[in-house]
Design an enzyme around this catalytic site. Structure first.
Site, short mmCIF file in Angstrom:
data_model
loop_
_atom_site.label_atom_id
_atom_site.label_comp_id
_atom_site.label_asym_id
_atom_site.label_seq_id
_atom_site.Cartn_x
_atom_site.Cartn_y
_atom_site.Cartn_z
N ASN A 32 -23.08 -25.49 84.21
CA ASN A 32 -24.83 -25.31 84.44
C ASN A 32 -25.27 -24.30 83.44
OD1 ASN A 32 -27.01 -26.03 85.76
ND2 ASN A 32 -26.45 -25.24 87.59
N HIS A 34 -31.25 -23.02 95.57
CA HIS A 34 -30.43 -24.40 96.04
C HIS A 34 -30.66 -24.66 97.47
CE1 HIS A 34 -27.60 -23.18 92.48
NE2 HIS A 34 -27.12 -24.29 92.98
#
Length: 474
Positions: free
Chosen positions: A325, A361
């Site tokens: 990521n 998240h």
């Protein structure tokens, strides 16, 4: 007509229909990129923006139906804030607050995103509108920061902030085109408005004035992404999340439970790897992945979200984080970590950055535990690396013929304890991850706690006193 076909495809592959829609949407980016190259490359900017907007909205409608209004509303509000608030701290803070925390029925994005998490939260991983919205949230917050940076002197900014700074406010079409670009709307990668503007103005090419020679690099990433997707599709059914919660798993020997978590974590991550690498190929094909020339070779890694070779070969937790990521980590470094320099403490800045990523998240306790453990694991690993570098005995051992054996042991520990913090990340709620951790006696917590406590004593024993004194002076 499409719905029955998707249902049959979902049944035959044993995957949720939402997952099928998502991967098809990522793959559709390739024909979209070809349309842009063949028919729109020389068209005016307005036409290109409209193409990106329409294609992105089509993908949003295909996956989330009428819920696409969430993204459209947040993009429009962000544009208004840029126009009305200008290059001000108030504008940045308003963007940050609005995009992260608002109530979907009344306001928009981190407020909006967090409210979306709250109202759509379940105890399982679902593909819903909040998934691309968390990607969009970073884009829009980054846009506010980059516009603000455009009003500063270059000497006040870091090199990457100078590169991303916007000299003027973007138009409404630019903001919507940037947000809905088919190569990054659903799963990323993150890229800046300046990069998008260069794409539209035909600057991102290895052949000035012509479409880039990026077909082969794009196909390579597609092939690699498809390989990772195949690995996930073949092996992940043997390592389902749900098995971790069964009595059968709890009845297995301790070593089996640990190895299962190791393999489960490894194969589970391939679903992220495959989507990101395939999406990167779309960006490369369109030209957004062009990254200039290094050592006489054209580079196509501007949108790389994965360093797959490093991901597969590194024996270090830090190496895995550096390979995974990438663009989101770079975004967090540029817009959160580096802007907390006024704290005067890297550790505090690191903790604050991880806290931001946690709430970005979602609101489940599993995310908090996962990122807390990441911080602790990285801290212990850095202490261990420093000990090896400072100890002549350990340095010689690391460079000896025993290193292949050491590497194998490192990899086992590395992937065992990479899977370990992923348990709460994937199971979300405390009752689930607590059940799994209890079944393996919290071995990961104990391992790193013991390592943290014993490393200072090993330093006293293994590092010459002269080196210890020099370290203290430094």
């Amino acid at each position: 007509m499409a719905a029955p076909l998707l249902e049959k495809l979902s049944e035959s592959l044993g995957s949720p229909e939402t997952a099928i829609r998502l991967i098809l949407s990522v793959l559709i980016g390739y024909p979209f990129a070809l349309v842009y190259r063949w028919f729109l490359f020389y068209q005016p900017a307005t036409v290109i923006h409209l193409f990106h907007i329409c294609s992105g909205l089509a993908l949003a409608a295909f996956n989330f139906g009428s819920q696409l209004y969430h993204s459209a509303l947040c993009i429009f509000v962000q544009f208004l804030m840029l126009r009305l608030m200008g290059r001000t701290v108030t504008g940045v803070l308003s963007s940050f607050t609005f995009q992260m925390v608002s109530v979907p029925s009344s306001f928009c994005a981190p407020l909006y995103l967090m409210a979306g998490y709250y109202y759509t939260a379940t105890e399982e991983y679902d593909i819903k509108w909040t998934m691309p919205h968390c990607v969009l949230t970073l884009k829009l917050i980054g846009l506010a920061f980059d516009f603000y940076d455009g009003g500063k002197e270059p000497s006040q900014l870091s090199a990457d902030q100078v590169k991303a700074a916007l000299p003027s406010v973007p138009t409404l079409l630019e903001v919507f085109g940037f947000s809905y670009f088919y190569g990054g709307f659903l799963v990323g990668p993150q890229f800046t408005m300046r990069s998008y503007q260069k794409l539209v103005s035909r600057e991102l090419t290895d052949c000035p004035g012509k479409p880039p020679n990026s077909v082969v690099p794009a196909l390579k990433r597609f092939a690699l992404g498809f390989l990772c997707l195949s690995i996930h599709a073949i092996f992940s059914p043997y390592f389902p999340d749900t098995y971790l919660l069964t009595d059968e798993y709890e009845a297995q020997p301790f070593w089996y439970r640990c190895v299962f978590i190791l393999l489960w974590g490894k194969f589970m991550l391939y679903k992220y790897v495959s989507c990101w690498v395939i999406a990167e190929g779309v960006c490369i094909l369109a030209g957004l992945g062009y990254n200039g020339v290094v050592n006489g070779k054209h580079q196509w890694d501007a949108c790389a979200n994965m360093k797959v070779w490093l991901f597969e070969t590194t024996p270090l937790f830090g190496g895995t984080i550096a390979s995974f990521n990438i663009n989101t980590n770079a975004w967090a470094a540029r817009h959160v970590f580096k802007r907390l320099k006024f704290l005067g403490n890297k550790t505090l800045s690191h903790v604050a950055t991880l806290f931001f990523l946690t709430i970005w998240h979602g609101l489940h306790s599993g995310y908090i535990l996962c990122f807390s453990m990441e911080f602790f694991i990285i801290t212990v690993e850095r202490q261990a690396q420093a000990l090896v570098l400072d100890s002549p005995l350990l340095t010689n051992l690391a460079n000896s013929h025993f290193y292949p054996l050491i590497y194998v042991v490192q990899q086992f520990i590395h992937w065992l304890f990479m899977g370990y913090p992923l348990v709460p990340f994937c199971l979300f709620t405390y009752d689930k991850w607590l059940k799994v951790y209890s079944s393996i006696y919290f071995c990961g917590h104990l391992f790193f706690l013991v390592a943290y406590l014993i490393l200072p004593f090993l330093r006293i024993t293994l590092v010459p006193r002269k080196d210890q004194r020099e370290k203290k002076r430094d």
